[in-house]
Design an enzyme around this catalytic site. Sequence first.
Site, PDB file in Angstrom:
ATOM      1  N   VAL A  14      -2.898  -1.926  10.530  1.00 30.06           N
ATOM      2  CA  VAL A  14      -4.129  -2.636  10.144  1.00 30.06           C
ATOM      3  C   VAL A  14      -4.647  -3.467  11.317  1.00 30.06           C
ATOM      4  CG1 VAL A  14      -5.121  -4.398   8.632  1.00 30.06           C
ATOM      5  CG2 VAL A  14      -3.591  -2.694   7.673  1.00 30.06           C
ATOM      6  N   CYS A 129      -5.834  -2.874  -0.934  1.00 28.94           N
ATOM      7  CA  CYS A 129      -6.716  -1.750  -0.571  1.00 28.94           C
ATOM      8  C   CYS A 129      -7.199  -0.947  -1.787  1.00 28.94           C
ATOM      9  CB  CYS A 129      -6.006  -0.834   0.425  1.00 28.94           C
ATOM     10  SG  CYS A 129      -4.262  -0.595   0.099  1.00 28.94           S
ATOM     11  N   GLN A 156      -2.433   7.513  -3.213  1.00 26.66           N
ATOM     12  CA  GLN A 156      -2.509   6.625  -2.056  1.00 26.66           C
ATOM     13  C   GLN A 156      -1.817   7.207  -0.820  1.00 26.66           C
ATOM     14  OE1 GLN A 156      -2.229   2.818  -5.031  1.00 26.66           O
ATOM     15  NE2 GLN A 156      -1.906   2.343  -2.891  1.00 26.66           N
ATOM     16  N   SER A 159      -0.294   5.670   5.205  1.00 30.57           N
ATOM     17  CA  SER A 159      -0.589   4.546   6.109  1.00 30.57           C
ATOM     18  C   SER A 159      -0.747   3.233   5.352  1.00 30.57           C
ATOM     19  CB  SER A 159      -1.836   4.833   6.941  1.00 30.57           C
ATOM     20  OG  SER A 159      -2.956   4.995   6.101  1.00 30.57           O
ATOM     21  N   LYS A 212      -1.233  -5.684  -9.154  1.00 34.15           N
ATOM     22  CA  LYS A 212      -2.275  -6.216  -8.255  1.00 34.15           C
ATOM     23  C   LYS A 212      -3.639  -5.689  -8.686  1.00 34.15           C
ATOM     24  CE  LYS A 212       0.627  -6.506  -4.148  1.00 34.15           C
ATOM     25  NZ  LYS A 212       1.024  -5.828  -2.905  1.00 34.15           N
ATOM     26  N   HIS A 241      -7.199   6.473   0.538  1.00 36.83           N
ATOM     27  CA  HIS A 241      -6.718   6.418  -0.850  1.00 36.83           C
ATOM     28  C   HIS A 241      -7.767   7.054  -1.764  1.00 36.83           C
ATOM     29  CE1 HIS A 241      -3.583   3.900   0.514  1.00 36.83           C
ATOM     30  NE2 HIS A 241      -3.918   2.743  -0.006  1.00 36.83           N
TER      31      HIS A 241
HETATM   32  N1  LIG Z   1      -1.763  -0.483   5.581  1.00 38.87           N
HETATM   33  C1  LIG Z   1      -2.729  -0.728   4.716  1.00 38.87           C
HETATM   34  O1  LIG Z   1      -3.485   0.183   4.283  1.00 38.87           O
HETATM   35  C2  LIG Z   1      -2.960  -2.132   4.221  1.00 38.87           C
HETATM   36  C3  LIG Z   1      -4.069  -2.367   3.403  1.00 38.87           C
HETATM   37  C4  LIG Z   1      -4.302  -3.654   2.918  1.00 38.87           C
HETATM   38  C5  LIG Z   1      -3.452  -4.677   3.285  1.00 38.87           C
HETATM   39  N2  LIG Z   1      -2.372  -4.421   4.086  1.00 38.87           N
HETATM   40  C6  LIG Z   1      -1.511  -5.561   4.434  1.00 38.87           C
HETATM   41  O2  LIG Z   1      -1.624  -5.806   5.825  1.00 38.87           O
HETATM   42  C7  LIG Z   1      -0.379  -6.309   6.328  1.00 38.87           C
HETATM   43  C8  LIG Z   1       0.077  -5.474   7.514  1.00 38.87           C
HETATM   44  O3  LIG Z   1       0.263  -4.142   7.094  1.00 38.87           O
HETATM   45  P1  LIG Z   1       0.369  -2.917   8.094  1.00 38.87           P
HETATM   46  O4  LIG Z   1       0.186  -1.728   7.224  1.00 38.87           O
HETATM   47  O5  LIG Z   1      -0.508  -3.085   9.303  1.00 38.87           O
HETATM   48  O6  LIG Z   1       1.908  -3.009   8.549  1.00 38.87           O
HETATM   49  P2  LIG Z   1       2.624  -2.582   9.914  1.00 38.87           P
HETATM   50  O7  LIG Z   1       1.956  -1.393  10.515  1.00 38.87           O
HETATM   51  O8  LIG Z   1       4.050  -2.492   9.575  1.00 38.87           O
HETATM   52  O9  LIG Z   1       2.377  -3.845  10.882  1.00 38.87           O
HETATM   53  C9  LIG Z   1       2.935  -5.113  10.635  1.00 38.87           C
HETATM   54  C10 LIG Z   1       2.432  -6.096  11.672  1.00 38.87           C
HETATM   55  O10 LIG Z   1       2.884  -7.402  11.324  1.00 38.87           O
HETATM   56  C11 LIG Z   1       3.529  -7.989  12.438  1.00 38.87           C
HETATM   57  N3  LIG Z   1       4.545  -8.946  11.986  1.00 38.87           N
HETATM   58  C12 LIG Z   1       5.580  -8.730  11.145  1.00 38.87           C
HETATM   59  N4  LIG Z   1       6.283  -9.870  10.964  1.00 38.87           N
HETATM   60  C13 LIG Z   1       5.657 -10.824  11.695  1.00 38.87           C
HETATM   61  C14 LIG Z   1       5.909 -12.233  11.935  1.00 38.87           C
HETATM   62  N5  LIG Z   1       6.918 -12.864  11.359  1.00 38.87           N
HETATM   63  N6  LIG Z   1       5.056 -12.893  12.747  1.00 38.87           N
HETATM   64  C15 LIG Z   1       4.019 -12.260  13.328  1.00 38.87           C
HETATM   65  N7  LIG Z   1       3.733 -10.948  13.158  1.00 38.87           N
HETATM   66  C16 LIG Z   1       4.551 -10.241  12.349  1.00 38.87           C
HETATM   67  C17 LIG Z   1       4.127  -6.815  13.162  1.00 38.87           C
HETATM   68  O11 LIG Z   1       4.414  -7.201  14.485  1.00 38.87           O
HETATM   69  P3  LIG Z   1       5.586  -6.469  15.344  1.00 38.87           P
HETATM   70  O12 LIG Z   1       5.012  -5.166  15.802  1.00 38.87           O
HETATM   71  O13 LIG Z   1       5.806  -7.438  16.445  1.00 38.87           O
HETATM   72  O14 LIG Z   1       6.751  -6.297  14.417  1.00 38.87           O
HETATM   73  C18 LIG Z   1       2.972  -5.823  13.072  1.00 38.87           C
HETATM   74  O15 LIG Z   1       1.966  -6.146  14.013  1.00 38.87           O
HETATM   75  C19 LIG Z   1       0.584  -6.307   5.132  1.00 38.87           C
HETATM   76  O16 LIG Z   1       0.584  -7.597   4.567  1.00 38.87           O
HETATM   77  C20 LIG Z   1      -0.040  -5.320   4.192  1.00 38.87           C
HETATM   78  O17 LIG Z   1       0.294  -5.577   2.845  1.00 38.87           O
HETATM   79  C21 LIG Z   1      -2.119  -3.176   4.566  1.00 38.87           C
END
Ligand SMILES: NC(=O)c1ccc[n+]([C@@H]2O[C@H](COP(=O)([O-])OP(=O)(O)OC[C@H]3O[C@@H](n4cnc5c(N)ncnc54)[C@H](OP(=O)(O)O)[C@@H]3O)[C@@H](O)[C@H]2O)c1
Length: 333
Positions: A14, A129, A156, A159, A212, A241
């Site tokens: 994201v 999402c 869904q 990603s 949710k 999705h």
């Molecule tokens: N994917 C989707 O479609 C989607 C849609 C809506 C909302 N979200 C929400 O968006 C968020 C991120 O999801 P994602 O899908 O992008 O996950 P992801 O690809 O696993 O990325 C997670 C990100 O968070 C960082 N991170 C983890 N722990 C951290 C900490 N303690 N301090 C600072 N940074 C930290 C990671 O950094 P490192 O690389 O350094 O570990 C990475 O940049 C989640 O809360 C998720 O629920 C996702």
Amino acid sequence: MAVTVAVVGATGVVGREMLRVLEQRKFPAAKVVALASARSVGAKIPFAGGELVVREATPDAFEGVGIALMSAGAAASRQLGPEAAKRGAIVIDNSSAWRMDPDVPLVVPEVNMDAAKQRPKGIIANPNCSTIQMVVALKPLHDAARIKHIVVSTYQAASGKGHAAQLELEEQVRAVAKGESPVAKIFPAPLAMNVVMDWKAGELDYSEEELKMVNETRKIFGDDTIGVSPTTVRVPVDTGHAESVHVQFHRPMDVEEAKSLLRNAPGVRFVDGPYAPGNHPQPIQAAGTDDVFVGRVRKDLAIPGAINLFVVADNLRKGAALNAVQIAERLSL
Ligand SMILES: NC(=O)c1ccc[n+]([C@@H]2O[C@H](COP(=O)([O-])OP(=O)(O)OC[C@H]3O[C@@H](n4cnc5c(N)ncnc54)[C@H](OP(=O)(O)O)[C@@H]3O)[C@@H](O)[C@H]2O)c1
């Protein structure tokens, strides 16, 4: 006024999309900073023809930041969101940490942008999402005839579970193509050639994702009487999705009226025409775009005045990054 924008979780799927969206929409930032966990310090991420060097997301990293776009998971948001807000940033958070907090508005610009004006904690939450794309599609219908009950089943993409899950599906697909068995590490079962329900348990035998959709839909529409009956499912799709949605209203909705409302709805790309194989919103078409694709609009065969539709959107863009940036664009700073 141009302010410094911090993207927290910039190495994630994201966060990277947020940087792409900021660049594509020429967001008027004075400066963009990329923050992630200590694991990623020094990593370089391409941005606007150059690159950003990732710094650790510590409380002090928010000094001088005007807008913090957070997508680093709920634990990081709970800890860092208030720290960023304390230092004067408006936090727009993609995690589930703050969505149901009564002092945090839950915002989809096409639906309830006004809610963002009241933000006592300095935090605005981006919905889940699956919820975002559904409420964008349902908003014009709700305005016209007030929704009584929604039955939604989702399809869904991988990603939606993050970058590592996206890579796992790719690996599984490659294994299947070689005649090998797909290995599941992040998913609870192979996703390639399968469908899986992979979310944590919530209450009453519903998953957290399903709950949710219930709670966030009611909060965004500001109507706790709306019934939502959800089933959420992961399918072997990379991005985008899809949702099958059945809607009942407080007054009968005519199918032609629904189509006409949807043709003119903000954020909606209406997929017109009678049923034909392949003539429907598809994740492969929606991926990489900004629109919520809506098609298969039909009257229900059993319940007079009810409507069925099929809704598809890019979960990383409208479902996350784009929605957050659209909120930021509309804030008067
Ligand atoms: N994917 C989707 O479609 C989607 C849609 C809506 C909302 N979200 C929400 O968006 C968020 C991120 O999801 P994602 O899908 O992008 O996950 P992801 O690809 O696993 O990325 C997670 C990100 O968070 C960082 N991170 C983890 N722990 C951290 C900490 N303690 N301090 C600072 N940074 C930290 C990671 O950094 P490192 O690389 O350094 O570990 C990475 O940049 C989640 O809360 C998720 O629920 C996702």
